[in-house]
Structures are given as C-alpha cells and as structure tokens.
Design an enzyme around this catalytic site. Structure first.
Site, PDB file in Angstrom:
ATOM      1  N   ILE A 525       3.005   2.266  -4.568  1.00  9.33           N
ATOM      2  CA  ILE A 525       2.941   1.598  -3.263  1.00  9.33           C
ATOM      3  C   ILE A 525       1.940   0.449  -3.296  1.00  9.33           C
ATOM      4  O   ILE A 525       1.006   0.425  -4.100  1.00  9.33           O
ATOM      5  CB  ILE A 525       2.546   2.570  -2.127  1.00  9.33           C
ATOM      6  N   CYS A 526       2.174  -0.508  -2.424  1.00 15.51           N
ATOM      7  CA  CYS A 526       1.181  -1.532  -2.083  1.00 15.51           C
ATOM      8  C   CYS A 526       1.338  -1.749  -0.586  1.00 15.51           C
ATOM      9  O   CYS A 526       1.753  -0.832   0.124  1.00 15.51           O
ATOM     10  CB  CYS A 526       1.397  -2.816  -2.904  1.00 15.51           C
ATOM     11  N   ARG A 527       1.035  -2.937  -0.103  1.00 21.62           N
ATOM     12  CA  ARG A 527       1.175  -3.135   1.350  1.00 21.62           C
ATOM     13  C   ARG A 527       2.632  -3.302   1.752  1.00 21.62           C
ATOM     14  O   ARG A 527       3.094  -2.666   2.700  1.00 21.62           O
ATOM     15  CB  ARG A 527       0.349  -4.332   1.807  1.00 21.62           C
TER      16      ARG A 527
END
Length: 568
Positions: A525-527
């Site tokens: 995940i990231c933003r």
C-alpha cells in the site's frame, strides 16, 4: 399525414421540431396538459434557491415559438384522456373548460413523462409538503417559503439590525438527484436541512463507497442525513409547522417538506389503450421507439429501454436520452433509418462546489445480476497538471471486463474537471471501447486543462497493466487478512496508517528486502497506489509474491472509514 404528440418538455418537443424539419407538409399537433410546452425541469432546484432568478428563464420554448417558427399546432392545458387505437383517434380534454374533442391521427407519439412518487401516507396532503417536478411546483415552494406559515412570514422579515433570523427547517424525503440539489439550495437560503433516505446511501445509482464520500461532503455543509429510515406519516405542528414521523419512531420538525422519492413512468394512457408495458411499469418500445401498436410511438421518461451495458430493461428519467428518443421517433415517422442504442445512465450532480458523475454500470448492479467477469480500479489523479495552480484530485472508480478489457462503467468525484472525464468515459463506452483504448486516447493537454497523461489515459494504463499481468491487484476486503507492506514515508503515517502494516519507504526498499517474507504474499500500500505499483514491480522481479492494494489508503478510507464514521 397527421401526427399527434402527447406531451412536450424534452421528448415530445424535440420530436415535434425534428419532424417539422424533415417534413414540411406533415400536420403536427402537440398537446400538453400543463401550462408550458417545454421547460427546464432540471433547473427547478436552482430556481428555488435563487440561483436562477427569473421563472421565465426556465421556459425553453414557448407555444408561440412552436407555432410561428415550426407551424405546429400547440395546445397547452390540453389533456389526452383516452386513445382509441382501432379508430386511430385520441380524446383531448380542455383542462380549463372540460370540453372533449376527438382527433384522428396517422401516427401518435406518447411523451407523457413520469409522475412523482407520492405514497398514501397519513398527512401527506397537509400544506407545506411539495414535489419538485414542474414550474408550478417550484413556484408554490417559493411562495410557501415567502409567506407559507406564520413562522416563515414572521419577525425576521422586518428590516433592521435588531432582528435575528430564526432557524428554519426543511426535511427532504429522498436522497437522489432532486432531493440533494433541493437540499443544497435550501441550505443556501438559510434552512437547516435533514435528508431522510430509506436505504443506506445517497445517490442510489452509484456504489456505496463513493456515496459515502458524498455523504461526508454533505455533512460538512450542514446537512443532516438519516439513513435506513423511511417516512411513516406527517402531522400538523404548532404555528403552521409540520411533524415528520419515521418508521423507526423518530420525529422531525419542519417548516417545509420536499418529497423527492423518485418518479415512475406515466403509462396510464398506454395501459388503457392496451399497449404492452414492461415489468418496471414503463411503455415497452423497440429500438425505433415503436410500441406494440405500429402506429403509436413513445419516448422519454414513460418508456422502458435497454441498458446499453447489461442489456436489461431499465427506466431512465434523463433529459438527454429523452431528447434523442424524440429525434429518433421523428426520423422513423418521416421514413428515415434511425434506432436508439440504449441508455447507459450518464449523470452528473453538483453539490456545494463539488461534482459527482457516473456512466455505465455500477459494481452493485453487476453483483445483483450475478456478473463475475469484471475488475475495478480506484485512482486519484489530479484534475490538471500538478505544477499549475488549482489542481484538485479526482476520485475515480473504473469498472471493466477481465476477459477482454471492455469498459463497463466509471464513477468520479471531485471539485474540478470531473464532468469532462465522465463525458469522455461515456463516449468511449458507447463506442465499445476497451481499457486499451483508454490508454491510447489522444486528449487535449495544456497545464491548466489536464496532464500529458490525462486521468483517462492513466485509468487505461492501470487497467491494462492488470490485464497484461504487469501488476497483480488485490482489494482491501481480501488484503486486510494478509501481510501488508506500507511504502510511504514515516511522516505520512502520522496522518493515516493501517494497524500492523510493516513500513519500509519505497526509496529504502531495495536495501531492506531481507526484512520481507518470501513465503507470503506481500500486499503493498501507499497513499493512492502509484508507489505501491513501483514497489510490486521491484518485489516481483526479486522473487517475491506481491500485489498492489487497489487505491491504497485513500480507497481504504472511502471503503471503510467514511462508513464507520457516519452518523447513521
């Protein structure tokens, strides 16, 4: 040839004007039971709110204009009360005098529109309860707001600094287009607005995670939302106010109530004439707008049409399709080849400076129909080049077929340039485009208008990467149970984080691969998903099993946090 058109507004009026352009000799009569032959009912909430100041601005075309410019016999306040198919005649009643006259026709076009849903609830006929369907409806609402009861017409209307305006309250029953647009406009007029919605979201055509974003935006602007609670009845309160009672036993005080429960096809005439109706209550037509009677055509909100994506019968009360259907009916009557492709429900609504728009099929519809050959992506591109002032993110959900990449639907929310993105999706969808067409689309670019990689291209590239096997995708409902790697910077975790996720910033990932398990799938995940994509490419090429969590933390917030933090 004599053609009688029952109903004006969008479908009937466009049919009449088109038919005259095609056939100067045809005898055309258009009858409308209301006082206006063609008006912009989509503008009614904004007339109530004062954005549109003059009622006359809502009148698209007048009776006089149709007579003088098109030589069309227009009769307002004239109601079609019975069709006699065997005699090819229709009975018309003058609304003012009651006189009934029978007119023969060669072709009859039905464009009666739809009627507002008005359930037989206790007290529903009390003063102060309105629909927003016609110009007279909007006029009556404005008159009520001005002087409807002693409270609304009270002390605050006196001029001078010594008066303080009391809080006035409105209850909107229904969270669809008209309900929310009217709610916004009543807030602008100083009302405290409560929206009651029987299901668990506003804007039923879109998927719930996006509807939850809309709900959060509405609450930020003071609107009270009450979900999963239908109206049970109405009572008269003190000083001319109303008491709205719900099925859960709650009560809401209101100075005005707007019923926005949707509309249903006005198929009364068609049913009396023995025309075929569909299971949704609309008049059944073929792709040439012809009913079960070859000499009777029907257009607009009263008919059932095929959904362009699913092929299912549907009822779509939108001005755009109604106009096109009216034009097609005229072409068919004039002997031209024309057919209606179906509808994809392309829609848009503006609320407090933000925009929600969609086209095609929703995920919940696919689930309801048992369709499993689809994939969805979430992305959050800027509305135009990020380095140019004013760029705003657009939250997009794009749905496509896994087997061939065909575009099925798209939803978008944002504050800038949402409309042109959904319009582009809509045009491509109608042409049968795939996600590969999206990535290759050549669109306008200058920094104040878009990006070299437009959001449309971006959506196509992400989807195509999935189908080509360059990026394996996983959604939060499945990712939460697995190993999660967060590749954002530590400072970002102070704003939002997922419990238990291992944080290794993307720029450190190559040097810290030994901290990751080789025997587990790594959900990254990231933003919003872009850095996670880079990380999954790095990991898979180093022997790890990695998947990109669709939409990252933004889609997590939209799918879970908005719903968990909702008041109802």
């Amino acid at each position: 040839m004599k053609v009688i058109i029952v109903g004006g507004v969008a479908g009937g009026a466009s049919c009449a004007a088109r038919l005259r352009r095609l056939d100067e000799k045809a005898e055309i009569m258009m009858v409308e039971k209301g006082p206006y032959v063609s008006y912009a009912n989509c503008g009614l909430p904004y007339y109530i709110g004062g954005v549109i100041e003059k009622e006359s601005s809502l009148l698209v075309a007048s009776e006089q204009m149709f007579r003088e410019q098109f030589n069309i016999d227009v009769r307002t306040n004239c109601e079609a009360i019975e069709i006699l198919p065997k005699e090819k005649a229709v009975k018309l009643r003058d609304v003012k005098t009651g006189e009934v006259i029978i007119h023969q026709y060669d072709k009859l076009v039905l464009s009666p529109g739809a009627v507002s849903v008005r359930p037989p609830l206790p007290g529903i006929d009390l003063p102060g309860i309105f629909h927003v369907r016609t110009v007279p409806d909007a006029r009556a609402i404005n008159e009520w707001i001005e002087k409807g009861n002693p409270f609304l017409a009270g002390m605050y209307r006196y001029s001078g600094f010594q008066t303080i305006r009391p809080k006035t309250k409105a209850v909107i029953v229904g969270g669809g287009f008209i309900g929310l647009e009217t709610a916004e406009n009543l807030v602008q007029k100083g009302f405290e607005v409560t929206v009651l919605e029987m299901i668990d979201q506003v804007l039923p055509p879109i998927d719930k995670e996006n509807a939850d974003i809309v709900a959060s935006h509405l609450r930020e602007h003071g609107i009270i939302l009450a979900f999963k609670d239908g109206v049970a009845g109405f009572k008269q309160g003190e000083n001319g106010t109303l008491i709205v009672e719900t099925r859960s036993g709650k009560t809401y005080s209101a100075d005005i109530v707007i019923l926005a429960l949707g509309v249903k096809p006005d198929a009364t005439l068609a049913k009396m004439a023995g025309l075929e109706l569909g299971q949704l209550g609309g008049i059944r037509v073929n792709d040439q707008m012809i009913t079960s009677d070859p000499d009777i055509l029907a257009v607009g909100d009263a008919i059932e049409v095929k959904d362009f994506v699913t092929g299912e019968w549907s009822v779509i009360a939108l001005a755009g399709p109604a106009n096109r259907q009216g034009r097609i009916a005229a072409d068919v009557i004039a002997g031209h080849k024309a057919s209606f492709r179906g509808t994809q429900g392309t829609s848009i609504v503006g609320l407090f400076g933000a925009t929600v728009a969609w086209t095609g099929v929703s995920e919940k519809t696919l689930i309801r129909l048992g369709k499993k050959d689809y994939e969805k992506i979430y992305l959050y591109p800027n509305s135009h080049a990020g380095y140019y002032p004013g760029a705003m993110p657009i939250a997009m959900k794009v749905i496509f077929r896994k087997s061939d990449g065909k575009l099925l639907g798209a939803q978008a929310l944002g504050k800038d340039n949402v409309d042109k993105r959904i319009s582009t999706f809509a045009a491509l969808l109608q042409m049968g485009a795939t996600v590969y067409d999206l990535e290759e689309s050549e669109l306008c670019y200058a920094p104040q208008f878009g990006s070299a990689k437009d959001p449309i291209n971006f959506a196509g590239m992400v989807a195509a990467n999935i189908l080509r096997g360059d990026m394996e995708l996983i959604h939060w409902e499945n990712a939460k149970a697995g190993f999660i790697l967060d590749v954002r910077q530590p400072i970002e975790l102070a704003v939002e984080s997922y419990p238990g996720a291992l944080n290794i910033p993307l720029k450190e990932l190559r040097d810290r691969l030994n901290e990751l398990p080789k025997d587990k799938v790594i959900n990254v995940i990231c933003r919003s998903g872009q850095r996670a994509y880079l990380a999954t490419r790095l990991l898979t090429q180093n022997g790890f099993k990695a998947k990109n969590v669709a939409g990252g933390m933004l889609s997590y917030a939209h799918n879970y946090l908005f719903d968990e933090n909702s008041e109802n």
